[in-house]
Structures are given as structure tokens and as C-alpha cells.
Design a protein around this motif. Sequence first.
Motif, PDB file in Angstrom:
ATOM      1  N   LYS A  62      56.195 -16.234 -39.477  1.00 28.28           N
ATOM      2  CA  LYS A  62      54.829 -15.808 -39.522  1.00 28.28           C
ATOM      3  C   LYS A  62      54.632 -15.365 -41.184  1.00 28.28           C
ATOM      4  CE  LYS A  62      51.585 -12.665 -38.045  1.00 28.28           C
ATOM      5  NZ  LYS A  62      51.606 -11.430 -36.532  1.00 28.28           N
ATOM      6  N   GLN A  63      55.156 -14.486 -41.991  1.00 30.37           N
ATOM      7  CA  GLN A  63      54.861 -13.894 -43.223  1.00 30.37           C
ATOM      8  C   GLN A  63      55.164 -14.853 -44.230  1.00 30.37           C
ATOM      9  OE1 GLN A  63      58.209  -9.863 -42.830  1.00 30.37           O
ATOM     10  NE2 GLN A  63      55.647  -9.125 -42.962  1.00 30.37           N
ATOM     11  N   LYS A  65      54.887 -17.985 -44.297  1.00 32.06           N
ATOM     12  CA  LYS A  65      53.551 -18.392 -43.560  1.00 32.06           C
ATOM     13  C   LYS A  65      52.371 -18.193 -44.546  1.00 32.06           C
ATOM     14  CE  LYS A  65      53.252 -22.091 -39.722  1.00 32.06           C
ATOM     15  NZ  LYS A  65      52.681 -21.741 -38.751  1.00 32.06           N
ATOM     16  N   ARG A  66      52.212 -16.376 -44.056  1.00 30.64           N
ATOM     17  CA  ARG A  66      50.374 -15.905 -44.747  1.00 30.64           C
ATOM     18  C   ARG A  66      50.954 -15.982 -46.145  1.00 30.64           C
ATOM     19  NH1 ARG A  66      50.249 -11.045 -41.829  1.00 30.64           N
ATOM     20  NH2 ARG A  66      52.534 -10.487 -41.841  1.00 30.64           N
ATOM     21  N   VAL A  69      50.555 -19.289 -48.329  1.00 34.68           N
ATOM     22  CA  VAL A  69      48.506 -19.580 -47.976  1.00 34.68           C
ATOM     23  C   VAL A  69      49.018 -18.785 -49.177  1.00 34.68           C
ATOM     24  CG1 VAL A  69      46.499 -19.073 -46.987  1.00 34.68           C
ATOM     25  CG2 VAL A  69      48.869 -19.841 -45.888  1.00 34.68           C
ATOM     26  N   TRP A  70      48.908 -18.028 -49.167  1.00 35.21           N
ATOM     27  CA  TRP A  70      48.690 -16.598 -50.537  1.00 35.21           C
ATOM     28  C   TRP A  70      48.969 -16.986 -52.002  1.00 35.21           C
ATOM     29  CZ3 TRP A  70      50.603 -13.110 -53.973  1.00 35.21           C
ATOM     30  CH2 TRP A  70      49.774 -12.208 -54.638  1.00 35.21           C
ATOM     31  N   SER A 100      55.926 -23.675 -50.406  1.00 37.69           N
ATOM     32  CA  SER A 100      54.510 -23.920 -50.311  1.00 37.69           C
ATOM     33  C   SER A 100      54.264 -25.111 -51.762  1.00 37.69           C
ATOM     34  CB  SER A 100      54.259 -22.363 -51.732  1.00 37.69           C
ATOM     35  OG  SER A 100      53.961 -22.100 -52.622  1.00 37.69           O
TER      36      SER A 100
END
Length: 169
Positions: A62-63, A65-66, A69-70, A100
Motif C-alpha cells: 500500500k505505501q 503504491k502511494r 503514484v506521487w 513507478s
Amino acid sequence: MIEAFLPVLPLIVFVVANAVVYGLFQGFLYSWIGATTGAVLVFLLVRKLGRQRFFLFLRKHKQVKRVMVWLEEHGFGPLFLLMCFPFSPSAIINVVAGLSGVKTRDFLLAAVLGKSVMIFSITFVGDSITSFTSNPVKTIVVLIGISLFWLLGKFLEQRLAVRAERKNG
């Protein structure tokens, strides 16, 4: 360069040692070339192997992925700033950037410029440890250097984006 693949090795110690042994200019040059080459190699290796089973596990976190995206949304700026600071987790930055969708061009630009600021700052301190603390002008010079490289990076990023737009448009 080895530090990029083995992040437990203390980059700061190597850079300071290079500054003491080779002096400001050569110490900076050797350290910068090694650190930048290592970061780019890790990025490209992860980019190539990013679909492997181990990296799929990371991609689903989860982190991670975040952050991916950022980084994709903000590109050069955050990468540059993260690479300027000696205590930022460069191994993680390189891996997450490789996983990414950050453009390779943006990563290369951020690595070359950001690592130059970081390595120069450490080399500058390592070359004259005692005078750095007693002379605030050196601190100001480092801060001005970071600002100038950031501005140069943003300018180059915009020029490259315009060129890419023209080429694709």
C-alpha cells in the motif's frame, strides 16, 4: 557505486574519505560519478526486472503504491529534492522510482543534479570539517548551490517536456 546496491554501506563515510584523500574537486568528482552511476544502474535494473515475482510483492504494498503514484504525478521536483539530502534513503528512492512510471529522463536528470548537490555538500564539509562549522558562509554557499541546481533542473525539465510535446504533437 557499490553503496547503491548495498545500502548498509555509509555513503557519507566514503564521500568524506574521498574528500580527505583526493581533495575537494577530485573527491567530489569520484564520489559523484560513483553515486550517480550506482543510482542509475539500480533504477534501470529495477525498471527491467520490475515485473518479477519479488517486485510484484513490492508493487502491491500500500505505501509503495502511494509513493509510486506521487512520484509519477510530481516527477523531477521531489526526486531532485530527495536526492539532495544525504540522509534520505536513496536505495528506496531508486527502487520505488524504478517500479513507478517516472520517466527515465526525469530520473536521470534528478539523479545527476540531485546527487551533485548532495555529494558536493558532503565533500565540501569533508574537505574542511573544522572551518565549515566556524564559517557560516560555507553553509550559505551550500544552500545557494541546492537552490540553483533545483532551478536549473526545473528549467531543463520544462524544456525537455516542451520538446517531447512537439515531438509527440
